[in-house]
Design an enzyme around this catalytic site. Structure first.
Site, PDB file in Angstrom:
ATOM      1  N   CYS A 285       0.870  -1.180   0.000  1.00 22.62           N
ATOM      2  CA  CYS A 285       0.000   0.000   0.000  1.00 22.62           C
ATOM      3  C   CYS A 285       0.900   1.222   0.000  1.00 22.62           C
ATOM      4  O   CYS A 285       1.571   1.510   0.995  1.00 22.62           O
ATOM      5  CB  CYS A 285      -0.915   0.000   1.221  1.00 22.62           C
ATOM      6  SG  CYS A 285      -2.016   1.448   1.293  1.00 22.62           S
TER       7      CYS A 285
ATOM      8  N   GLU B 235      -3.587   1.177  -6.276  1.00 21.72           N
ATOM      9  CA  GLU B 235      -2.625   0.135  -6.628  1.00 21.72           C
ATOM     10  C   GLU B 235      -2.447   0.162  -8.137  1.00 21.72           C
ATOM     11  O   GLU B 235      -3.346   0.556  -8.873  1.00 21.72           O
ATOM     12  CB  GLU B 235      -3.101  -1.231  -6.145  1.00 21.72           C
ATOM     13  CG  GLU B 235      -2.037  -2.301  -6.192  1.00 21.72           C
ATOM     14  CD  GLU B 235      -0.741  -1.898  -5.506  1.00 21.72           C
ATOM     15  OE1 GLU B 235       0.196  -1.452  -6.232  1.00 21.72           O
ATOM     16  OE2 GLU B 235      -0.667  -1.978  -4.270  1.00 21.72           O
TER      17      GLU B 235
END
Length: 224
Positions: free
Chosen positions: A2, A108
């Protein structure tokens, strides 16, 4: 992993959802990046009421207490949940200093040939959620303390697998108190992929690639 996320939910709503001791002063952020100061929810240290929660700003990139300088934090923005109790950088914080990082989306990048396409992942109901985190403090050479944090990651769920093999640990609201509490035993069962059917993913502009871009356009989904 992340490496970027968003938080634009009004402060009053966050205060209610996370049961904070007061409403924080926050501004909408659409491209939160490592090494920046980020909002973190933790139990108030040494509070007469051990369940009182506060929101504080911390450096994103955990700096272990034994570190010689703060640059190590640049490499410790994430902690793998599978090995967090084994790594010297994280194991003490996992036992004693767990926290929540409020978010309402995270980014992402999916490999597509020679390029990477960013995606924004959110809850299907567009509600805010909590990323599982750890925090630590470190003393600057001049004596000033620095509080820092990291985000735990786990294996990707079915929604995330086509995009990336890892994802942040998202906690169920019913587990917030347990995660923040003093007992470390049994915590690993919380470090699991969040249900895929409760989430959505959509491509966004490569504008988000630059951490200097912070406008709502970073989170604007594309039709592809």
């Amino acid at each position: 992993m992340c490496g970027r996320y968003t938080l634009s939910t009004p402060a009053g709503k966050l205060a209610k959802q996370f049961r904070l001791d007061h409403e924080p002063t926050l501004f909408a952020r659409y491209n939160i990046a490592p090494t920046q100061d980020v909002p973190v929810v933790r139990l108030v240290p040494q509070s007469p009421d051990p369940a009182t929660r506060q929101l504080v700003m911390m450096h994103w990139g955990l700096i272990p207490r034994w570190a010689g300088d703060r640059d190590i934090g640049n490499r410790l923005i994430n902690a793998r949940s599978e090995t967090v109790t084994e790594k010297p950088s994280f194991k003490d914080a996992f036992r004693k200093r767990r926290c929540l990082l409020p978010a309402d989306g995270f980014y992402e990048w999916q490999k597509q040939g020679s390029r990477k396409q960013p995606h924004l992942i959110r809850m299907a109901d567009e509600e805010p959620f909590a990323l599982a985190g750890l925090w630590e403090w470190w003393d600057e050479p001049d004596g000033e303390p620095v509080e820092s944090c990291t985000i735990l990651t786990t294996q990707a769920n079915e929604l995330m697998k086509p995009i990336h093999h890892r994802m942040p640990v998202i906690l169920d609201p019913n587990d917030y108190a347990r995660w923040l509490g003093p007992q470390a035993s049994g915590m690993h069962e919380l470090l699991r992929p969040y249900p895929a059917d409760a989430m959505t993913a959509a491509p966004v502009s490569t504008r988000v690639n630059n951490p200097g871009n912070e406008s709502p356009r970073c989170a604007q989904t594309l039709e592809i």
